[in-house]
Motif scaffolding. Structure first.
Motif, short mmCIF file in Angstrom:
data_model
loop_
_atom_site.label_atom_id
_atom_site.label_comp_id
_atom_site.label_asym_id
_atom_site.label_seq_id
_atom_site.Cartn_x
_atom_site.Cartn_y
_atom_site.Cartn_z
N ARG A 16 0.82 -1.20 0.00
CA ARG A 16 0.00 0.00 0.00
C ARG A 16 0.86 1.26 0.00
O ARG A 16 0.65 2.18 -0.77
CB ARG A 16 -0.93 0.00 1.20
CG ARG A 16 -1.93 1.12 1.09
CD ARG A 16 -2.83 1.23 2.27
NE ARG A 16 -3.08 2.64 2.50
CZ ARG A 16 -2.46 3.36 3.39
NH1 ARG A 16 -1.60 2.80 4.19
NH2 ARG A 16 -2.72 4.64 3.49
N VAL A 69 -7.10 15.15 0.13
CA VAL A 69 -6.90 14.88 -1.30
C VAL A 69 -8.19 15.22 -2.07
O VAL A 69 -8.16 15.87 -3.12
CB VAL A 69 -6.52 13.40 -1.55
CG1 VAL A 69 -6.49 13.11 -3.04
CG2 VAL A 69 -5.18 13.09 -0.92
N HIS A 70 -9.32 14.81 -1.52
CA HIS A 70 -10.59 15.11 -2.20
C HIS A 70 -10.79 16.62 -2.33
O HIS A 70 -11.30 17.10 -3.34
CB HIS A 70 -11.76 14.52 -1.42
CG HIS A 70 -11.80 13.02 -1.47
ND1 HIS A 70 -12.75 12.28 -0.82
CD2 HIS A 70 -11.01 12.13 -2.11
CE1 HIS A 70 -12.54 10.99 -1.04
NE2 HIS A 70 -11.50 10.88 -1.83
N LEU A 124 -19.60 11.57 -6.97
CA LEU A 124 -19.39 10.38 -6.14
C LEU A 124 -18.34 10.63 -5.05
O LEU A 124 -18.40 10.05 -3.97
CB LEU A 124 -18.95 9.23 -7.05
CG LEU A 124 -19.17 7.84 -6.49
CD1 LEU A 124 -20.64 7.61 -6.22
CD2 LEU A 124 -18.65 6.80 -7.47
N THR A 125 -17.38 11.54 -5.35
CA THR A 125 -16.37 11.87 -4.34
C THR A 125 -17.05 12.47 -3.10
O THR A 125 -16.57 12.35 -1.98
CB THR A 125 -15.35 12.87 -4.92
OG1 THR A 125 -14.91 12.39 -6.17
CG2 THR A 125 -14.17 13.06 -4.00
N THR A 181 -5.60 5.29 -8.60
CA THR A 181 -6.54 5.92 -7.65
C THR A 181 -7.68 4.93 -7.37
O THR A 181 -8.13 4.81 -6.23
CB THR A 181 -7.09 7.23 -8.23
OG1 THR A 181 -6.02 7.97 -8.82
CG2 THR A 181 -7.72 8.07 -7.15
N MET A 240 -9.22 -0.61 0.17
CA MET A 240 -9.81 -0.43 1.51
C MET A 240 -10.88 -1.49 1.76
O MET A 240 -11.08 -1.94 2.89
CB MET A 240 -10.42 0.95 1.64
CG MET A 240 -9.39 2.05 1.72
SD MET A 240 -10.19 3.62 2.06
CE MET A 240 -9.65 4.59 0.70
N ARG A 281 -5.18 8.40 7.41
CA ARG A 281 -5.65 7.90 6.13
C ARG A 281 -6.97 8.53 5.75
O ARG A 281 -7.14 9.02 4.64
CB ARG A 281 -5.83 6.39 6.19
CG ARG A 281 -4.55 5.68 5.99
CD ARG A 281 -4.81 4.24 5.87
NE ARG A 281 -5.40 3.88 4.59
CZ ARG A 281 -5.62 2.64 4.24
NH1 ARG A 281 -5.34 1.67 5.06
NH2 ARG A 281 -6.14 2.38 3.07
N ARG A 282 -7.90 8.48 6.68
CA ARG A 282 -9.21 8.99 6.33
C ARG A 282 -9.16 10.49 6.04
O ARG A 282 -9.58 10.94 4.98
CB ARG A 282 -10.20 8.74 7.46
CG ARG A 282 -11.51 9.47 7.23
CD ARG A 282 -12.52 9.16 8.26
NE ARG A 282 -12.89 7.76 8.21
CZ ARG A 282 -13.57 7.14 9.17
NH1 ARG A 282 -13.94 7.80 10.22
NH2 ARG A 282 -13.88 5.87 9.04
N ASN A 287 -17.27 3.84 -7.56
CA ASN A 287 -16.06 4.67 -7.69
C ASN A 287 -15.08 3.97 -8.63
O ASN A 287 -14.58 4.56 -9.59
CB ASN A 287 -15.50 4.87 -6.26
CG ASN A 287 -14.00 5.05 -6.15
OD1 ASN A 287 -13.24 4.38 -6.83
ND2 ASN A 287 -13.58 5.93 -5.27
N PHE A 339 -13.64 5.18 -12.26
CA PHE A 339 -12.21 5.39 -12.53
C PHE A 339 -11.76 4.53 -13.70
O PHE A 339 -11.10 5.00 -14.63
CB PHE A 339 -11.37 5.05 -11.30
CG PHE A 339 -11.22 6.19 -10.34
CD1 PHE A 339 -10.58 7.35 -10.74
CD2 PHE A 339 -11.72 6.12 -9.06
CE1 PHE A 339 -10.44 8.41 -9.87
CE2 PHE A 339 -11.58 7.18 -8.18
CZ PHE A 339 -10.94 8.32 -8.58
N HIS A 350 -8.67 3.04 -3.49
CA HIS A 350 -9.98 2.95 -2.84
C HIS A 350 -10.42 1.50 -2.66
O HIS A 350 -10.86 1.11 -1.59
CB HIS A 350 -11.02 3.71 -3.66
CG HIS A 350 -10.81 5.18 -3.62
ND1 HIS A 350 -10.12 5.87 -4.57
CD2 HIS A 350 -11.18 6.11 -2.70
CE1 HIS A 350 -10.07 7.15 -4.26
NE2 HIS A 350 -10.71 7.33 -3.13
N PHE A 371 -17.77 2.33 -3.22
CA PHE A 371 -16.42 2.11 -3.75
C PHE A 371 -16.46 1.33 -5.06
O PHE A 371 -15.62 1.53 -5.93
CB PHE A 371 -15.56 1.35 -2.74
CG PHE A 371 -14.91 2.26 -1.73
CD1 PHE A 371 -14.74 3.60 -1.97
CD2 PHE A 371 -14.45 1.76 -0.53
CE1 PHE A 371 -14.14 4.44 -1.04
CE2 PHE A 371 -13.84 2.58 0.41
CZ PHE A 371 -13.69 3.92 0.15
#
Ligand code: HEM
Lengths: 673, 198
Positions: A207, A501-502, A403-404, A255, A262, A494-495, A353, A357, A259, A350
């Motif tokens: 990871r 990042v979002h 969706l983000t 990317t 997770m 992480r969260r 998502n 992607f 996701h 996800f």
């Protein structure tokens, strides 16, 4: 020095083959001596390739123009900075750079990976050696950077002026670092498949590496955009060029992987998919290098100009076939440990998502390859330019943006209706409100309006998550809000790093929307004359041509036009834009004259000034004035994205799942199976 | 200018909104060069400033012409549209020639579509920056989106089936509904567990 370089390449080649053989054999037979040998082979290869880099840099800095590569990409008067970066300015040098950085990354991975993953390491060494050996093979047999000319020119060609920009010094290595470092997660994936150790553990091992390469790739993409904007002079930062698309593809699939991984960590699902994503990302990154370095898409003919294209094609096909055959044989070991329980759950979001992607990646790949397909299918060549890509991808991009916002609001496993209502009320209202204001304000560009409204929605989701988290800590531990916020992020990097990042992404989308309001005007001015242009905000710029000066600089003859800029009657300063005629050490012109753009940025818009040329050899000059709204937000958004990525990666803040595994026990929430 | 006040920041959205109110000025008003200011000084070495250029005319800025030229690809190999090429790479002679051709056709009274059609007749469809929406090109435009939609539909159906199967499983009593806690409470608990150090 070229003798040393060639020797180093041969050593790297032989050691690489040895490392690949001993790595795989050692792993499969369980022989510790072979495993150890493979490990040493990676280090030896690294040493040999660093020596080769040293030899090439030596030739570059000593202006050994008898070396073809040195003559092709440098000249005596090239600034030192760019002499160094000539290492990766051409195909041959980039191959060397690729191989050496890969062996370096491989060495780091072997050194720093925890002992727990020891059974994977021989295979990792094997894969790294095999891939690096391929690059060395190409150099030795098709594109040797140490090849010599039959004669020695007095001076070299010099570096393409467009590459003589600080952005270009950092952009290619960053992009390459991104491309190259994907090999490490790929090597771990192959190792897991070969060793049949397909538990969640191997994910932990890769990871961090995936994040590293994702971050390098992100920085590489952003620097590339910045370089295109300040250097190419057409007034934008993204042209959907095959080379840009090639870099975007692995970024998208990685990317997606960040996701979906997770879900595997938390629920033991999607193992097959995740492995396929890692393998796919790596293949795309090799394809990216190949496209960047062969120009095969823009013109099929460049393929045949050098045999390098064929080497890459064969390598790609063989690597894909080998990887997916192995993958197919291990499929029975990759069954999910749990099932999805509800369509309205984090897991399901996800999945969508990932669908988006990968769908967007497919769409970009499809568009990039479409000219070739069209030629095959309908016999006519078509052009697939920005209008095509924008039409196809803007709606998909906006769906992704929506969706983000939606994904993080939905609970794991199964979200209840009251829970959804509580989560969505504020963000949806915010998004609607932003859209309404823009509409009332008169914004009529539908896509731009939707992008900004959706960005408002996502911003509200992120703000809500931070506010709720900080508030909970404040109530529970009595911490002041600022401290609560800092601890919140620190304890769950992480969260919240992901949410930062979002935020970067939503800022980028707002910036992209700004480009819908770009305006361009061409003007001819004599010294003392003014041009008036209106900006999309309704301001009036007055640009007064002050005059043109000509002077010599280190490796160029400069023609510089200076303009005084006023906005709504207030003086803002002067802007200079240049034409540069580059010359070699003997004063002979090299390349066509290039343009240096003058840019005045603020938060709302950029004034972008280009000197086109002069009329009748006089100071009467032709300019292009472009107003680009919100461009700075691309760079701000980029910085936020990178900061978020660093927060996610920062050591110590690993996911709870990882910590549980590392602690040797697993906490199960009540109700989790 | 990197510094920004809060007002500037908040002014951003409002400013953007006003962007749509903007109407481009007619080209003649967009440049108020003073006519007759006399000859400009000669440059020391004009060759260094690139290819000599003719003065810009009002028509070079014509918005309608810009729209047409942004749909046509310059054939010099730059991969850009005619407008972008002629206002970026000033050493290219192809895009100015194509620009002249557009002006010439416009002078003959042809409208935008006719001019574009004329270019296609003369140069083939690859002169267009995006392929026309017909035949196989439709696959180019729509295949990815259609595939994504189909995949989404399949995903929704699969999720439904899994969700039904999950509901029917005997393990169901362990689901949150049977617990003495609401989903929100569970989520909070999960968060708090997540945020425990180590
Ligand atoms: C271009 C778009 C996106 C980018 C660049 C991006 C990037 C990231 C990154 C780097 C992370 C941290 C990952 C890690 O900890 O390893 C993250 C976390 C996350 N992302 Fe995204 N993401 C994007 C879109 C989305 C979308 C569409 C969703 C919708 C499902 C989503 C949902 C999440 C969630 C829920 C987390 C936090 C998970 C947690 O609780 O730890 N993201 N994102």
């Amino acid at each position: 020095m070229t003798v040393l370089g060639n020797l180093a390449l041969w050593v790297a080649f032989l050691v690489g083959i040895w490392g690949a053989l001993t790595g795989f054999a050692g792993g499969l037979l369980g022989r510790a001596d072979l495993q150890q040998s493979a490990r040493h082979a990676v280090f030896a290869m690294c040493a040999a390739l660093v020596t080769a880099v040293f030899a090439l840099e030596w030739a570059l800095f000593h202006h050994d123009f008898n070396v073809e590569y040195v003559a092709a990409y440098t000249s005596r008067n090239l600034p030192i900075f760019y002499t160094w970066s000539a290492l990766y300015a051409g195909q041959k040098g980039s191959l060397l750079f690729w191989a050496s950085v890969l062996s370096l990354f491989g060495s780091l991975a072997l050194t720093f990976t925890s002992r727990r993953h020891a059974p994977l390491l021989p295979y990792v060494a094997g894969v790294v050696c095999a891939v690096a050996a391929f690059f060395v093979t190409v150099m030795l047999f098709a594109a040797n950077p140490f090849a010599r000319l039959a004669f020695t020119p007095l001076d070299g060609n010099g570096l393409n002026p467009q590459l003589q920009n600080p952005g270009m010094v950092f952009h290619p290595p960053m992009l390459y670092l991104g491309y190259i470092s994907i090999t490490i997660p790929y090597a771990f994936a192959m190792a897991a498949l070969l060793s049949r150790r397909l538990d969640t553990d191997w994910l932990v091992a890769i990871r961090k590496w995936t994040l590293v390469s994702w971050l390098f790739l992100s920085i590489g993409l952003l620097l590339g955009m910045w370089w295109a904007y300040v250097e190419l002079g057409w007034g934008g930062y993204w042209a959907w060029d095959p080379v840009e698309n090639a870099a975007l593809l692995p970024w998208l699939t990685m990317t997606a992987f960040l996701h979906s991984v997770m879900i595997q960590e938390k629920r033991g699902m999607l193992k097959k998919w995740n492995l396929a994503l890692v393998i796919g990302s790596w293949l795309l990154s090799v394809m990216g290098t190949f496209i960047t370095r062969s120009g095969v898409i823009s013109s099929v003919h460049s393929f045949t100009q050098s045999p390098v294209g064929y080497y890459f094609l064969v390598f790609l096909v063989v690597a894909a076939a080998a990887s997916f055959t192995l993958y197919a044989r291990r499929l029975p070991l990759l069954d999910a440990e749990a099932r999805l329980e509800s369509m309205v759950s984090r897991e399901a979001s996800f999945l969508f998502n990932n669908l988006l992607f990968v769908g967007i990646a497919f769409s970009v790949l499809w568009g990039t390859l479409f000219p070739i397909l069209s030629e095959l299918v309908q016999g006519t060549k078509v052009t697939v330019g920005p209008p095509f890509f924008n039409q196809v991808n803007i709606p998909l991009g906006l769906a992704l943006l929506a969706l983000t916002g939606i994904g993080p609001l939905i609970a794991w496993r199964r979200a209840s209706l009251p829970n959804l209502r509580r989560q969505f009320a504020v963000p949806v209202t915010t998004g609607g409100f932003v859209g309404l204001i823009l509409l009332l304000g008169g914004m009529r560009d539908g896509w731009a309006l939707m992008a900004i409204a959706l960005a408002g929605f996502v911003a509200a989701t992120v703000a809500q998550e931070f506010a709720r988290g900080a508030h909970a800590r404040h109530r529970q531990y009595g911490e002041p809000y600022a401290l609560a916020l800092a601890r919140l992020v620190g304890r769950n990097r992480r969260r919240y790093g992901g949410y930062i990042v979002h935020t970067g992404i939503l800022i980028l989308f707002i910036a992209f929307a700004g480009m819908a309001f770009k305006t361009e005007t061409q003007v001819t001015l004599r010294p003392g004359e003014r041009a008036t242009i209106r900006s999309p905000y309704g301001w009036t710029y007055r640009l007064t041509h002050l005059g043109i000066s000509q002077y010599d600089a280190l490796n160029r003859q400069v023609t510089a036009a200076t303009l005084e800029v006023e906005r709504d009657g207030k003086r803002l300063g002067v802007l200079t834009t240049e034409k540069r005629q580059h010359v070699d050490g003997l004063g002979r012109p090299t390349f066509q004259p290039s343009t240096e753009v003058g840019i005045r940025s603020d938060l709302r818009e950029d004034l972008y000034v280009v000197l086109g040329g002069v009329v009748n050899g006089t100071e009467q000059a032709v300019f292009r004035f472009t107003i680009n709204p919100l461009v700075w937000w691309v760079w701000y958004g980029g910085v936020v994205l990178v900061v978020g990525g660093l927060v996610v990666m920062w050591p110590g803040g690993g996911s709870p799942a990882v910590k549980r595994v590392q602690a040797g026990y697993v906490v199960r929430l009540v109700g989790e199976q | 200018m990197l510094d920004c006040t809060r007002r500037e920041f908040f002014g951003l959205l409002g400013g953007l909104a006003s962007a749509a109110l903007y109407r481009p000025l007619p080209p003649s008003a967009a440049q108020d060069s003073l006519p007759g200011t006399g000859p400009s000084g000669r440059l020391f070495d004009p060759a260094r400033a690139g290819r000599p250029l003719p003065p810009v005319t009002a028509r070079d800025n014509d918005a309608a012409i810009q729209v047409i030229e942004k749909q046509l690809k310059c054939t010099c190999g730059c991969n850009q549209d005619v407008y972008t090429c002629r206002t970026t790479d000033f050493s290219c002679t192809t895009s100015p020639a194509m620009h002249q051709r557009v002006l010439q056709l416009a002078d003959r009274g042809q409208d935008a579509q006719e001019i574009i059609d004329q270019f296609v007749r003369e140069n083939g469809v690859q002169i267009l920056m995006a392929p026309p929406k017909r035949g196989f090109n439709l696959a180019g435009y729509f295949l990815p989106t259609v595939l994504i939609l189909v995949a989404a539909a399949v995903l929704v159906m699969a999720l439904r089936r899994w969700a039904r199967a999950a509901a029917a499983r005997p393990a169901a009593p362990a689901a949150p509904a049977a617990l003495d806690a609401t989903a929100a409470e569970l989520e909070r608990l999960r968060r708090e567990l997540d945020s425990l150090p180590g």
